[in-house]
Write a protein that holds these residues in place. Structure first.
Motif, short mmCIF file in Angstrom:
data_model
loop_
_atom_site.label_atom_id
_atom_site.label_comp_id
_atom_site.label_asym_id
_atom_site.label_seq_id
_atom_site.Cartn_x
_atom_site.Cartn_y
_atom_site.Cartn_z
N PRO A 95 -6.37 -32.74 30.91
CA PRO A 95 -6.60 -33.53 32.12
C PRO A 95 -7.98 -34.21 32.13
N ASN A 96 -7.98 -35.53 32.03
CA ASN A 96 -9.21 -36.33 32.03
C ASN A 96 -10.17 -35.91 30.91
N TYR A 140 -4.29 -43.16 36.72
CA TYR A 140 -5.39 -42.30 36.27
C TYR A 140 -5.33 -40.95 36.99
N ALA A 141 -5.02 -40.97 38.28
CA ALA A 141 -4.92 -39.73 39.03
C ALA A 141 -3.75 -38.89 38.54
N ALA A 142 -2.63 -39.54 38.22
CA ALA A 142 -1.45 -38.81 37.73
C ALA A 142 -1.75 -38.12 36.40
N SER A 143 -2.58 -38.75 35.57
CA SER A 143 -2.92 -38.17 34.28
C SER A 143 -3.81 -36.94 34.41
N LEU A 144 -4.37 -36.72 35.60
CA LEU A 144 -5.13 -35.49 35.82
C LEU A 144 -4.20 -34.29 35.88
N VAL A 145 -2.94 -34.54 36.25
CA VAL A 145 -1.95 -33.47 36.35
C VAL A 145 -1.20 -33.31 35.03
N ALA A 204 -9.51 -38.87 41.35
CA ALA A 204 -8.52 -38.29 42.25
C ALA A 204 -8.51 -39.02 43.61
N LEU A 205 -9.70 -39.32 44.13
CA LEU A 205 -9.79 -40.01 45.41
C LEU A 205 -9.20 -41.41 45.34
N LEU A 206 -9.44 -42.11 44.23
CA LEU A 206 -8.84 -43.44 44.06
C LEU A 206 -7.32 -43.35 44.00
N GLY A 207 -6.83 -42.29 43.35
CA GLY A 207 -5.39 -42.10 43.29
C GLY A 207 -4.78 -41.85 44.66
N ILE A 249 -15.06 -47.64 39.65
CA ILE A 249 -13.99 -48.32 40.37
C ILE A 249 -13.69 -49.66 39.74
N LEU A 250 -14.77 -50.39 39.40
CA LEU A 250 -14.61 -51.73 38.83
C LEU A 250 -13.88 -51.69 37.48
#
Length: 329
Positions: A269-270, A88-93, A309-312, A54-55
């Motif tokens: 993805p990631n 970062y979450a968007a880049s998973l898709v 994903a959770l942070l996104g 997270i940091l």
């Protein structure tokens, strides 16, 4: 055209990553993997690694806010950080879409110029690339023997690749590249979008040169080092989750971290697939059993991807409760 773009941007990375994962894990005993996660894995170390994951993204948000100030843009800190989480979450898709996503978030909520924001992203990528190259050089010197084994087993031979090209070949390639750029320049001038493209490129250039005007260079350096130290600790602490990696040492962690960082350049993805293969190969060279190496990369990557994903999701919810600000006081 739209269908082909969807295929290239979404389906192809998924197919590539999926194919590598299928090849690596075909025939594996999934019940055994579940057993490792529930009965043999030390979840305390995994949980301790989460704050660093997270940091790392928060440091990136703080640094980005700092690089935007020299070009006259002042986004809110919370919006900058949430945009990073969401990117970062968007880049998973869709791999690599995160850079555009975070610029779009700042434009929507704080009225930040999209071209300027994109230019600072280019600046950040350049700085991060230089830092990774420097770390890689140091690790190469410290762990040269292990890298040598890796290159031989994977068939990678930079010298052999370079020898395939003559000086004439390099010269012709350079002339061709210049010719293509000139041709594109004249073609764009004939199109109605030329002025828009020109304005966009100008904004990007302003972002690129903004680094020299950053007000607090030591703070920028601190954020940059903080990003990569946090990334490393987020990864390294997972070694202690398993008996078969707990005693590998800092050298192994550095080598596998660098190799994994390079592997994620492949647009999946990631880094799914290439990251698994690269880390697994290096762990085997350090004496980890093939099966255990597979367990490690699958479990660690899956859990860390879930964190992204959770942070996104958190950022998306938080932004929906964030007021839009077009002008600054």
């Amino acid at each position: 055209m739209k269908i082909s773009n969807i295929i290239l941007k979404i389906l192809m990375p998924l197919v590539l990553g999926g194919a590598i994962l299928y090849w690596m894990y075909r025939g594996e005993d999934w019940d055994q993997i579940l057993h490792v996660m529930t009965d043999e894995m030390n979840w305390t170390w995994m949980l301790l690694s989460f704050p660093f994951g997270i940091l790392a993204q928060m440091f990136r948000g703080w640094r980005w806010k700092q690089t935007l100030e020299p070009v006259g843009e002042k986004p809110r800190t919370s919006v900058s950080i949430h945009s990073i989480f969401l990117s970062y979450a968007a880049s998973l898709v869709i791999p690599r879409v995160g850079e555009f996503t975070r610029c779009g978030v700042l434009k929507r909520y704080d009225g930040i110029s999209f071209p300027k924001a994109l230019g600072t992203v280019v600046t950040e990528r350049a700085i991060d690339s230089l830092l990774v190259m420097g770390i890689t050089a140091i690790v190469l010197l410290l762990e040269m023997s292990t890298f040598g084994i890796f290159f031989r087993q994977t068939g990678t031979n930079l010298e052999g690749i370079l020898h395939r090209f003559s000086w004439a070949g390099y010269f012709v390639a350079a002339i061709s590249a210049v010719a293509i750029l000139v041709l594109l320049h004249f073609l764009l001038r004939k199109l109605s979008i030329y002025n828009k493209v020109k304005t966009t490129i100008k904004g990007i250039w302003q972002g690129v040169i903004s680094l020299k005007d950053v007000r607090n260079i030591p703070l920028f350096v601190f954020f940059t080092l903080g990003i990569w130290l946090s990334y490393f600790l987020h990864y390294y602490l997972t070694f202690f989750c398993f008996d078969f990696t707990a005693n590998l040492g800092l050298g192994c962690a550095l080598v596998t971290f660098i190799v994994g960082s390079i592997a994620v350049i492949v647009p999946t993805p990631n880094g799914a697939g290439p990251w698994h293969f690269a880390i697994k190969t290096m762990l085997i060279l350090y004496g980890v059993a093939d099966e255990h190496a597979l367990y490690f990369v699958l479990i660690v990557h899956t859990i860390q991807t879930m964190l992204v994903a959770l942070l996104g999701i958190y950022a998306w919810v938080a932004l929906n409760f964030t007021s839009k600000r077009i002008s600054y006081e």
